[in-house]
Design a protein around this motif. Structure first.
Motif, PDB file in Angstrom:
ATOM      1  N   ASP A   1       0.846  -1.201   0.000  1.00 37.69           N
ATOM      2  CA  ASP A   1       0.000   0.000   0.000  1.00 37.69           C
ATOM      3  C   ASP A   1       0.875   1.242   0.000  1.00 37.69           C
ATOM      4  OD1 ASP A   1      -2.594  -0.998  -0.035  1.00 37.69           O
ATOM      5  OD2 ASP A   1      -2.404  -1.624   2.069  1.00 37.69           O
ATOM      6  N   HIS A   2       0.586   2.146  -0.915  1.00 34.01           N
ATOM      7  CA  HIS A   2       1.281   3.435  -0.931  1.00 34.01           C
ATOM      8  C   HIS A   2       0.231   4.522  -0.811  1.00 34.01           C
ATOM      9  CE1 HIS A   2       5.556   2.565  -2.092  1.00 34.01           C
ATOM     10  NE2 HIS A   2       5.007   1.386  -2.205  1.00 34.01           N
ATOM     11  N   ASN A   3       0.107   5.077   0.368  1.00 36.30           N
ATOM     12  CA  ASN A   3      -0.898   6.115   0.624  1.00 36.30           C
ATOM     13  C   ASN A   3      -2.282   5.721   0.098  1.00 36.30           C
ATOM     14  OD1 ASN A   3       1.180   7.747   1.653  1.00 36.30           O
ATOM     15  ND2 ASN A   3       1.713   8.352  -0.457  1.00 36.30           N
TER      16      ASN A   3
ATOM     17  N   SER B   1      -2.797   0.710  -4.069  1.00 33.11           N
ATOM     18  CA  SER B   1      -2.175  -0.604  -4.033  1.00 33.11           C
ATOM     19  C   SER B   1      -1.159  -0.717  -5.176  1.00 33.11           C
ATOM     20  CB  SER B   1      -3.284  -1.650  -4.177  1.00 33.11           C
ATOM     21  OG  SER B   1      -2.715  -2.898  -4.359  1.00 33.11           O
ATOM     22  N   VAL B   2       0.080  -1.038  -4.822  1.00 33.34           N
ATOM     23  CA  VAL B   2       1.108  -1.251  -5.850  1.00 33.34           C
ATOM     24  C   VAL B   2       1.420  -2.743  -5.896  1.00 33.34           C
ATOM     25  CG1 VAL B   2       3.536  -0.844  -6.446  1.00 33.34           C
ATOM     26  CG2 VAL B   2       2.132   1.024  -5.561  1.00 33.34           C
ATOM     27  N   VAL B   3       1.198  -3.341  -7.056  1.00 34.79           N
ATOM     28  CA  VAL B   3       1.499  -4.773  -7.189  1.00 34.79           C
ATOM     29  C   VAL B   3       2.998  -4.914  -7.445  1.00 34.79           C
ATOM     30  CG1 VAL B   3       1.022  -6.897  -8.451  1.00 34.79           C
ATOM     31  CG2 VAL B   3      -0.792  -5.216  -8.093  1.00 34.79           C
ATOM     32  N   ALA B   4       3.705  -5.497  -6.491  1.00 35.73           N
ATOM     33  CA  ALA B   4       5.155  -5.664  -6.657  1.00 35.73           C
ATOM     34  C   ALA B   4       5.448  -6.966  -7.403  1.00 35.73           C
ATOM     35  CB  ALA B   4       5.841  -5.654  -5.296  1.00 35.73           C
ATOM     36  N   LEU B   5       4.767  -8.025  -7.064  1.00 36.19           N
ATOM     37  CA  LEU B   5       4.991  -9.315  -7.735  1.00 36.19           C
ATOM     38  C   LEU B   5       3.652  -9.855  -8.207  1.00 36.19           C
ATOM     39  CD1 LEU B   5       7.424 -10.906  -5.096  1.00 36.19           C
ATOM     40  CD2 LEU B   5       8.063  -9.774  -7.231  1.00 36.19           C
TER      41      LEU B   5
ATOM     42  N   GLY C   1      16.859  -7.312 -13.228  1.00 34.38           N
ATOM     43  CA  GLY C   1      15.703  -6.503 -13.622  1.00 34.38           C
ATOM     44  C   GLY C   1      15.913  -5.077 -13.174  1.00 34.38           C
ATOM     45  N   PRO C   2      15.127  -4.144 -13.748  1.00 38.86           N
ATOM     46  CA  PRO C   2      15.302  -2.742 -13.395  1.00 38.86           C
ATOM     47  C   PRO C   2      14.991  -2.493 -11.922  1.00 38.86           C
ATOM     48  CG  PRO C   2      13.366  -3.045 -14.811  1.00 38.86           C
ATOM     49  CD  PRO C   2      14.038  -4.361 -14.713  1.00 38.86           C
ATOM     50  N   SER C   3      15.513  -1.392 -11.386  1.00 31.57           N
ATOM     51  CA  SER C   3      15.305  -1.185  -9.966  1.00 31.57           C
ATOM     52  C   SER C   3      13.825  -0.889  -9.718  1.00 31.57           C
ATOM     53  CB  SER C   3      16.254  -0.129  -9.425  1.00 31.57           C
ATOM     54  OG  SER C   3      15.696   1.103  -9.548  1.00 31.57           O
ATOM     55  N   GLY C   4      13.331  -1.394  -8.606  1.00 31.97           N
ATOM     56  CA  GLY C   4      11.920  -1.232  -8.257  1.00 31.97           C
ATOM     57  C   GLY C   4      11.015  -2.295  -8.852  1.00 31.97           C
ATOM     58  N   CYS C   5      11.588  -3.308  -9.520  1.00 28.88           N
ATOM     59  CA  CYS C   5      10.726  -4.302 -10.168  1.00 28.88           C
ATOM     60  C   CYS C   5      10.335  -5.440  -9.232  1.00 28.88           C
ATOM     61  CB  CYS C   5      11.363  -4.840 -11.444  1.00 28.88           C
ATOM     62  SG  CYS C   5      12.661  -6.041 -11.152  1.00 28.88           S
ATOM     63  N   GLY C   6      10.867  -5.439  -8.015  1.00 31.09           N
ATOM     64  CA  GLY C   6      10.406  -6.448  -7.056  1.00 31.09           C
ATOM     65  C   GLY C   6      11.412  -7.533  -6.729  1.00 31.09           C
ATOM     66  N   LYS C   7      12.680  -7.342  -7.143  1.00 34.33           N
ATOM     67  CA  LYS C   7      13.696  -8.378  -6.908  1.00 34.33           C
ATOM     68  C   LYS C   7      13.902  -8.624  -5.414  1.00 34.33           C
ATOM     69  CE  LYS C   7      16.893  -6.010  -9.096  1.00 34.33           C
ATOM     70  NZ  LYS C   7      16.083  -4.792  -9.371  1.00 34.33           N
ATOM     71  N   SER C   8      14.093  -7.532  -4.664  1.00 38.12           N
ATOM     72  CA  SER C   8      14.342  -7.688  -3.222  1.00 38.12           C
ATOM     73  C   SER C   8      13.123  -8.273  -2.527  1.00 38.12           C
ATOM     74  CB  SER C   8      14.692  -6.348  -2.571  1.00 38.12           C
ATOM     75  OG  SER C   8      15.912  -5.877  -3.072  1.00 38.12           O
ATOM     76  N   THR C   9      11.949  -7.831  -2.965  1.00 34.78           N
ATOM     77  CA  THR C   9      10.722  -8.356  -2.357  1.00 34.78           C
ATOM     78  C   THR C   9      10.658  -9.870  -2.534  1.00 34.78           C
ATOM     79  OG1 THR C   9       9.616  -6.277  -2.840  1.00 34.78           O
ATOM     80  CG2 THR C   9       8.198  -8.173  -2.387  1.00 34.78           C
ATOM     81  N   PHE C  10      10.988 -10.320  -3.739  1.00 29.87           N
ATOM     82  CA  PHE C  10      10.953 -11.764  -4.014  1.00 29.87           C
ATOM     83  C   PHE C  10      11.967 -12.507  -3.131  1.00 29.87           C
ATOM     84  CE2 PHE C  10      12.160 -15.418  -6.871  1.00 29.87           C
ATOM     85  CZ  PHE C  10      11.011 -16.154  -6.629  1.00 29.87           C
TER      86      PHE C  10
ATOM     87  N   ASN D   1       9.047  -5.473 -15.686  1.00 29.26           N
ATOM     88  CA  ASN D   1       8.777  -4.356 -14.794  1.00 29.26           C
ATOM     89  C   ASN D   1       7.444  -4.529 -14.071  1.00 29.26           C
ATOM     90  OD1 ASN D   1       9.554  -2.032 -13.646  1.00 29.26           O
ATOM     91  ND2 ASN D   1      10.087  -1.097 -15.592  1.00 29.26           N
ATOM     92  N   ARG D   2       7.211  -3.663 -13.066  1.00 32.71           N
ATOM     93  CA  ARG D   2       5.967  -3.770 -12.302  1.00 32.71           C
ATOM     94  C   ARG D   2       4.732  -3.756 -13.200  1.00 32.71           C
ATOM     95  NH1 ARG D   2       8.140   0.235  -9.471  1.00 32.71           N
ATOM     96  NH2 ARG D   2       6.613   1.629 -10.298  1.00 32.71           N
ATOM     97  N   PRO D   3       3.744  -4.585 -12.960  1.00 28.54           N
ATOM     98  CA  PRO D   3       3.812  -5.661 -11.979  1.00 28.54           C
ATOM     99  C   PRO D   3       4.712  -6.793 -12.485  1.00 28.54           C
ATOM    100  CG  PRO D   3       1.714  -5.734 -13.132  1.00 28.54           C
ATOM    101  CD  PRO D   3       2.438  -4.524 -13.635  1.00 28.54           C
TER     102      PRO D   3
END
Ligand SMILES: Nc1ncnc2c1ncn2[C@@H]1O[C@H](COP(=O)(O)OP(=O)(O)O)[C@@H](O)[C@H]1O
Ligand SMILES: [Mg+2]
Length: 258
Positions: free
Chosen positions: A14-16, A19-23, A40-49, A210-212
């Motif tokens: 959740d961003h304010n 809903s942002v779908v990361a994966l 993958g590009p930054s912000g695409c969800g690698k760390s989340t995964f 990229n996202r999602p």
């Protein structure tokens, strides 16, 4: 043998109130002894995964199986190396390497022996009694790798561990990590936004859309080791990944302009 399975992993943040779908449904099989790079590009969800595999975050749906069993929390079977070593500055190098073993209740003599072995592997024996603030960034990352390996995990998870290093130190560590992988036969999942790193290290490279985020393509790199940054034969893999990622970045800039 399949070591790890990610089955249709979905995660949103959740961003304010938005809903942002990361994966958006990541499915991946990692075989025992694989060196899998996720690029993958930054912000695409690698760390989340990676955090979900580590058990640091929970997916909204989908599951991770390790040796066929679902994981739900962190465990010594999956150790993580972060971009910055996350070392304890008040402990000596050797005590940093031993920390997890101590927590696991391994007797002192045994954990000393294990930590000395990994310090030796990472060429840090001379620095066993130094404090981490006395080390360069590259040496700190080697301590972090030694600490992660000392736990003898089923899977080593690495999140952009070389991103803060100068290029010479990075090139050295890229070779060292390949030698360690060959010696220990560990299963490694390595996240990076750096295409060269993924080509040098991975026997499989997973390109994230990229996202999602979904996995856009898997590239198998069957090429002799240790691979070196300057090896011209790796260029064709580099360009193949670059083309895939370029179209992702272009798609994102179009979205951002809307
Ligand atoms: N804890 C969090 N809270 C809210 N949003 C997050 C959080 N972690 C990650 N995100 C969002 O999820 C997306 C993916 O982030 P991340 O996994 O860090 O990407 P990467 O590692 O590929 O750069 C980004 O849009 C980011 O803003
Ligand atoms: Mg990240």
């Amino acid at each position: 043998m399949t070591k790890l399975q990610a089955k249709n992993i979905v995660k949103h943040f959740d961003h304010n109130g938005n809903s942002v779908v990361a994966l958006d449904g990541i499915t991946l099989n990692v075989e025992e002894g694989d060196f899998v790079c996720i690029v993958g590009p930054s912000g695409c969800g690698k760390s989340t995964f990676l955090n979900i595999i580590a058990g640091l975050e929970q997916p909204d749906s989908g599951e991770i199986l390790l040796n066929g069993k679902p994981i739900s929390e962190t465990g010594p079977d999956r150790t993580m190396v972060f971009q910055e070593g996350a070392l304890f500055p008040w402990l000596k190098v050797i005590d940093n390497v031993e920390f997890g073993l101590k927590m696991a209740g391994i007797p002192k003599d045994e954990r000393r022996e294990i930590s000395r072995r990994y310090l030796d592997m990472m060429q840090l024996t001379k620095f066993a009694d130094s404090y981490t603030y006395q080390l360069s960034t590259g040496m700190k990352q080697r301590v972090a790798i030694a600490r992660a390996l000392a736990m003898d995990p089923e899977i080593l998870l690495m999140d952009e561990p070389f991103a803060a290093l100068d290029s010479q130190t990075r090139d050295l560590l890229l070779v060292e990590l390949q030698l360690i992988w060959e010696r220990t036969k560990k299963t490694i999942i390595f996240v990076t936004h750096n295409i060269s790193e993924s080509v040098i290290l991975g026997n499989k490279v997973e390109i994230f859309k990229n996202r999602p985020s979904k996995i856009k393509k898997e590239i198998i790199i069957d090429y002799r080791r240790p691979r070196l940054t300057e090896d011209a034969n790796l260029q064709k893999y580099y360009h193949e990944i670059l083309q895939e990622l370029k179209s992702e970045v272009m798609a994102r800039s179009k979205d951002d302009l809307k």
